[in-house]
Design a protein around this motif. Structure first.
Motif, PDB file in Angstrom:
ATOM      1  N   ASP A 105       0.863  -1.179   0.000  1.00 19.22           N
ATOM      2  CA  ASP A 105       0.000   0.000   0.000  1.00 19.22           C
ATOM      3  C   ASP A 105       0.904   1.235   0.000  1.00 19.22           C
ATOM      4  O   ASP A 105       2.111   1.128   0.168  1.00 19.22           O
ATOM      5  N   ILE A 156       1.260   3.558   2.110  1.00 14.76           N
ATOM      6  CA  ILE A 156       1.910   3.883   3.379  1.00 14.76           C
ATOM      7  C   ILE A 156       3.209   3.086   3.480  1.00 14.76           C
ATOM      8  O   ILE A 156       4.253   3.602   3.884  1.00 14.76           O
ATOM      9  N   SER A 157       3.140   1.837   3.081  1.00 16.10           N
ATOM     10  CA  SER A 157       4.351   1.023   3.038  1.00 16.10           C
ATOM     11  C   SER A 157       5.319   1.587   2.003  1.00 16.10           C
ATOM     12  O   SER A 157       6.534   1.631   2.225  1.00 16.10           O
ATOM     13  N   ASN A 213       7.179   4.640   3.434  1.00 18.90           N
ATOM     14  CA  ASN A 213       8.054   4.305   4.554  1.00 18.90           C
ATOM     15  C   ASN A 213       9.218   3.418   4.117  1.00 18.90           C
ATOM     16  O   ASN A 213      10.310   3.511   4.662  1.00 18.90           O
ATOM     17  N   THR A 214       8.962   2.554   3.132  1.00 14.75           N
ATOM     18  CA  THR A 214      10.061   1.762   2.588  1.00 14.75           C
ATOM     19  C   THR A 214      11.104   2.683   1.950  1.00 14.75           C
ATOM     20  O   THR A 214      12.310   2.534   2.176  1.00 14.75           O
ATOM     21  N   GLY A 246      13.093   4.401   4.501  1.00 14.14           N
ATOM     22  CA  GLY A 246      14.109   3.486   5.025  1.00 14.14           C
ATOM     23  C   GLY A 246      15.336   3.461   4.125  1.00 14.14           C
ATOM     24  O   GLY A 246      16.474   3.435   4.603  1.00 14.14           O
ATOM     25  N   GLY A 247      15.100   3.476   2.812  1.00 13.59           N
ATOM     26  CA  GLY A 247      16.214   3.524   1.858  1.00 13.59           C
ATOM     27  C   GLY A 247      17.008   4.808   2.005  1.00 13.59           C
ATOM     28  O   GLY A 247      18.248   4.791   2.041  1.00 13.59           O
ATOM     29  N   LEU A 255      17.226   6.635   4.651  1.00 16.43           N
ATOM     30  CA  LEU A 255      17.955   6.582   5.923  1.00 16.43           C
ATOM     31  C   LEU A 255      19.260   5.806   5.771  1.00 16.43           C
ATOM     32  O   LEU A 255      20.257   6.116   6.398  1.00 16.43           O
ATOM     33  N   GLU A 294       1.044  11.488   6.207  1.00 19.84           N
ATOM     34  CA  GLU A 294       1.616  11.451   7.552  1.00 19.84           C
ATOM     35  C   GLU A 294       3.124  11.221   7.490  1.00 19.84           C
ATOM     36  O   GLU A 294       3.904  11.799   8.257  1.00 19.84           O
ATOM     37  N   PHE A 296       6.793  12.942   8.733  1.00 16.93           N
ATOM     38  CA  PHE A 296       7.921  12.210   9.348  1.00 16.93           C
ATOM     39  C   PHE A 296       9.230  12.611   8.662  1.00 16.93           C
ATOM     40  O   PHE A 296      10.223  12.939   9.318  1.00 16.93           O
ATOM     41  N   PRO A 351       7.928  -1.315   7.283  1.00 15.22           N
ATOM     42  CA  PRO A 351       8.371  -0.835   5.959  1.00 15.22           C
ATOM     43  C   PRO A 351       9.658  -0.013   5.994  1.00 15.22           C
ATOM     44  O   PRO A 351      10.469  -0.113   5.065  1.00 15.22           O
ATOM     45  N   VAL A 352       9.870   0.759   7.043  1.00 15.59           N
ATOM     46  CA  VAL A 352      11.140   1.498   7.144  1.00 15.59           C
ATOM     47  C   VAL A 352      12.295   0.497   7.199  1.00 15.59           C
ATOM     48  O   VAL A 352      13.309   0.650   6.506  1.00 15.59           O
ATOM     49  N   GLY A 408      12.931  -1.030   3.725  1.00 10.46           N
ATOM     50  CA  GLY A 408      13.685  -0.118   2.851  1.00 10.46           C
ATOM     51  C   GLY A 408      15.148  -0.052   3.242  1.00 10.46           C
ATOM     52  O   GLY A 408      16.033  -0.017   2.380  1.00 10.46           O
ATOM     53  N   SER A 459      18.546  -1.522   1.107  1.00 10.84           N
ATOM     54  CA  SER A 459      19.617  -0.585   0.767  1.00 10.84           C
ATOM     55  C   SER A 459      20.948  -0.971   1.386  1.00 10.84           C
ATOM     56  O   SER A 459      22.001  -0.573   0.904  1.00 10.84           O
ATOM     57  N   HIS A 472       1.242  -4.343   6.901  1.00 12.57           N
ATOM     58  CA  HIS A 472       2.687  -4.503   6.686  1.00 12.57           C
ATOM     59  C   HIS A 472       3.165  -5.838   7.267  1.00 12.57           C
ATOM     60  O   HIS A 472       4.045  -6.491   6.723  1.00 12.57           O
TER      61      HIS A 472
END
Lengths: 572, 283
Positions: A246, A248-249, A252-253, A256-257, A259, A278, A282, B71-72, B75, B79, B101
């Motif tokens: 979705d 939202i994922s 956020n994914t 994460g990359g 980051l 949202e 962040f 999900p964070v 990702g 990476s 998730h």
């Protein structure tokens, strides 16, 4: 030459898209600039599809409304579009399928008969009609053969030959029966090589050039082809492309990359973007770089999925709860899509903020000519500007959110020995730990806000002027994809002795008041042109500059604004 | 070698007696015993009492949004797949807000360990019911008792493709440490559901409750059978709580399917040199 408009229509699911793209590529290979636009319902089969290609020996910014050649694969095509025919327009159709009683120039092509004689599938009607179209425009059919070879060659020679056979049948039928209607409009000419490329494909190309390594998306029209194009390129680009569960994922994914130190991006349209909001917040407080591609369609909610609108500008500008810096860019054509997308990746890294690149269905799905040389130049020369990204600790202790004059803190890529830190969605101290202390809060809010000031000084670009502001009696104000229709309208109005200028914005937000305000202090007639119903950019100008534009041309029926509508507004 | 002290950040703000204390110490101990350091671990925290561990545990970390820790982490892992990646979240965060998730994380078998603090309540928002609470559980938000059945995280994870599914109890530190170490060592998606009393808001699922109703899986238990594991997971509905590794299988992790990552991590790669081949599609 002035723009020539070729239009083909038929039932959805019968290869209109492929045939239209072929026509554009042939015109481009013959040295002409193109612009095309597809109209289709949100269906896979059934319903009415059309594909419009405008070509000219000079750049085409937008399509005119009068159809010069209408190719009718079914009766609906004629019925729906006959009111857009001019006096010299040609209508290609098969009289064995339906009759036309009106007094138009009728070019009968025996589609049905040819199919049965050569034992072809229904989609071959397109190919016959394409061959016939090319004959009427004086094009060399060899260019179509070369294209068939490059597109279908991997499917084997037989497939190529079948297509050739049907194209040739249409081509020869015209030569034998309608010689008097042939005009040499697509005769090979010299032109620097151009790509026939959509806005979505241009974004994809630019993201690859910009060294984006992680692209995450959930399919949503009209952004989906970015996902499918980039997914298909993974073997060549080494990008990781993930279709997540979705939106939202998705975001956020990608965060994460970012980051982890990888250039990351997401793409979506209005509804998916709403789900991401949202997380944009962040990215704002945790200072995480991200490029968000937002291809607008007619809303609200599910709206009209396959139609165009500029309805999400203020939503994008305000996306995210709380106060934090973000950058919104809106390219107006493919050249700007290419260059601003690359810039977006640099800006995201330099300012450690979310950067939104806005498109819309018109820009995302239309093909236009894009200089191959420009793209190759960037491929060769571009080096990412990662801003203050560091791979080893620069001072001890390392402070992720160090207070600096420009608001930007060094961003250490995780994994560096002897250090650690957290990216925190809570308000935080310089070292990243959570805080609720009043003074620390103020320091961090001010630090983040300073990034906006630094951006305005260093990377904000004022609107571009097309025409001469001082000599003009009318100044159009536009943003994003409405640039094209206004530019075409300017050409027409120029021909009628009306001098105009266009003030076109691409750097939508934040806006540097001191730089932009002088553009609005002329004693001129300013007219705002937007593809929405509430003049959202007008509101943004009032909010940011206290400039109030009273005259507007607004369109919100899902169709792009046409040059004729703008001209008629002026001449009325 | 790193020490517990190296991983120790600020003094925790958890209530005295909260299960989080034990879980926090167990995570640090497991990381130390694995030979990891704060610079070699990435932790993605959710929002809640458990997520507040962000300030108490030293590591590269993200303290993101409620429900979105996984999900964070995905990702990040894509990476930099060489870095040990952990999710720390609560039951409301992971099984409620982030439930979608969780489902897809299991399917993907991402090489991530999720340590889920399961106390059946929302502690940080003062005691509303969580998705794991027993049917009929009365809380501020469900004064007449919750109508829904509880989520069964273990059976869910087993059936949706997680390759390591375990349960621990915050009151048994040595067992928790061993279970977490096994989870960290596992390549693929591993989940450790930690039963955790909330001494402030949950008067039912207390330390004595879990001491009485939980039991350790014996040495004869073989975690390689999905059906047997599912049987164990379903005991939850009879208020029996097996502790240990219920299910484990070897299946390539998500990132191992990506040829792009075969030679090096995404973050350490150099820019692709020749993109000219992409232009052929547009001529």
């Amino acid at each position: 030459m002035s723009q020539y408009l070729w239009k083909i229509g038929g039932e959805a699911g019968f290869g209109i898209l492929t045939t239209g793209t072929f026509f554009s590529k042939i015109a481009s290979r013959l040295g002409y600039f193109i612009f095309d636009y597809i109209q289709y319902p949100s269906l896979i089969r059934g319903g009415h599809n059309t594909y419009n290609v405008g070509f000219s020996d000079e750049p085409v910014y937008s399509l005119k409304q009068t159809i010069d050649m209408l190719v009718c694969l079914n009766k609906d095509t004629y019925t729906f579009h006959k009111d857009k025919l001019g006096s010299g327009s040609l209508v290609l159709y098969d009289k064995d399928e339906f009759e036309i009683v009106d007094s138009v120039i009728k070019i009968h092509i025996p589609l049905k008969k040819t199919l049965s004689e050569l034992k072809g599938q229904v989609v071959m009607k397109n190919t016959i009609a394409l061959g016939a179209s090319l004959a009427l425009l004086g094009a060399d059919i060899a260019v179509l053969y070369e294209l068939l070879m490059s597109q279908f060659g991997r499917k084997g020679e037989a497939v190529v030959n079948v297509n050739k056979q049907f194209a040739e049948a249409g081509y020869n039928y015209v030569l034998a029966n309608y010689k008097e209607y042939i005009k040499p409009l697509l005769v090979k000419r010299e032109n620097p090589p151009q790509l026939v490329i959509s806005g979505n494909e241009t974004f994809s190309l630019a993201a690859s050039v910009a060294d984006c390594r992680l692209y995450v998306a959930y399919p949503m029209t009209p952004s989906s082809t970015v996902l499918t194009v980039l997914a298909g390129w993974q073997g060549k680009t080494n990008m990781v492309v993930r279709h997540a569960e979705d939106e939202i994922s998705v975001i956020n994914t990608a965060l994460g990359g970012s980051l982890a130190g990888v250039r990351s991006s997401v793409g979506t349209s209005g509804g998916g973007f709403a789900l991401m909001v949202e997380s944009i917040s962040f990215a704002g407080i945790a200072e995480i770089p991200l490029v968000i591609f937002l291809a607008q369609r007619s809303g609200p909610a599910t709206g009209m999925p396959t139609w165009t609108e500029q309805g999400d500008l203020l939503f994008a500008v305000h996306a995210g709860h709380g106060e934090f810096p973000k950058i919104v860019l809106a390219p107006g054509d493919n050249d700007e899509m290419f260059e601003l997308t690359i810039k977006a990746f640099d800006l995201a890294d330099i300012y450690q903020v979310p950067v939104i690149v806005m498109s819309d269905m018109l820009l995302s799905e239309s093909h236009r000519s894009l200089s191959k040389g420009l793209v190759e130049k960037h491929m060769k020369e571009y080096k990412p500007n990662r801003g203050k990204q560091i791979t080893a600790v620069d001072q001890s202790p390392y402070l992720r959110y160090r207070i600096t004059d420009d608001g930007i803190s060094p961003h250490l890529i995780p994994g560096a020995e002897g250090a650690y830190y957290q990216s925190n969605s809570y308000e935080h101290l310089e070292d990243g730990h959570t805080t609720e202390e009043a003074l620390d809060r103020i320091h961090q809010v001010d630090k983040r806000a300073r990034k906006t000031q630094t951006y305005l000084k260093s990377h904000f670009s004022p609107p571009k002027i097309y025409g001469d502001m001082d000599g003009a009696e009318i100044i159009f104000v536009a943003w994003g994809s409405t640039k094209g229709p206004v530019q075409e309208a300017q050409r027409i109005l120029q021909g009628k002795g009306i001098k105009t200028a266009l003030l076109h914005f691409t750097h939508m937000f934040p806006m540097d008041k001191e730089t932009v305000l002088p553009f609005f202090n002329k004693e001129k007639r300013y007219i705002l042109v937007e593809n929405n119903s509430t003049a959202q950019f007008g509101k943004l100008l009032r909010m940011e500059l206290s400039v109030d534009l009273k005259e507007t041309i607004l369109k919100y029926d899902g169709r792009p604004i046409s040059m004729e509508e703008i001209v008629n507004f002026i001449l009325k | 070698m790193s020490t517990i002290q190296d991983f120790t950040g600020y003094q925790p703000t958890w209530c005295p007696g909260c299960g989080n204390w034990g879980i926090g110490v167990a995570i640090k101990s497991a990381l130390v015993q694995m030979g990891l350091s704060p610079s070699s671990v990435f932790v993605s925290f959710g929002i809640g009492c458990s997520g507040n561990m962000n300030d108490f545990l030293n590591a590269y970390a993200s303290h993101g949004l409620h429900g979105r820790a996984l999900p964070v982490a995905i990702g990040f892992k894509l990476s930099n797949h060489k870095m040990k990646t952990i999710v720390v979240a609560g039951d409301g965060d992971f099984y409620g807000e982030g439930g979608n998730h969780f489902l897809h994380g299991c399917r993907g078998n991402h090489d991530i360990t999720a340590i889920i603090h399961d106390n059946s309540v929302y502690g940080l928002t003062t005691g509303q019911v969580a998705p794991t609470a027993s049917k009929g559980y009365k809380s501020k938000s469900t004064p007449a008792g919750i109508i829904e059945m509880p989520v069964n995280p273990l059976s869910f994870a087993i059936t949706q493709g997680a390759t390591f599914v375990a349960q621990a109890f915050a009151g048994n530190a040595p067992h928790m440490i061993e279970t977490m170490k096994s989870a960290f060592q596992h390549k693929g998606f591993s989940i450790v559901n930690v039963l955790q009393p909330c001494v402030t808001f949950n008067k039912i699922n207390t330390y004595p409750y879990y001491m009485q109703k939980s039991y350790k899986l014996g040495p004869d238990y073989q975690p390689n059978n999905k059906v047997t594991a599912l049987g164990k997971a379903l005991e939850f509905h009879e208020e029996k709580f097996p502790l240990g590794i219920l299910y484990k299988e070897d299946r390539p992790a998500y990132h191992e399917h990506l040829p792009q990552l075969a030679d090096s991590t995404l973050v350490s790669q150099s820019k692709p040199k020749d993109l000219a081949g992409l232009l052929g599609d547009f001529i």
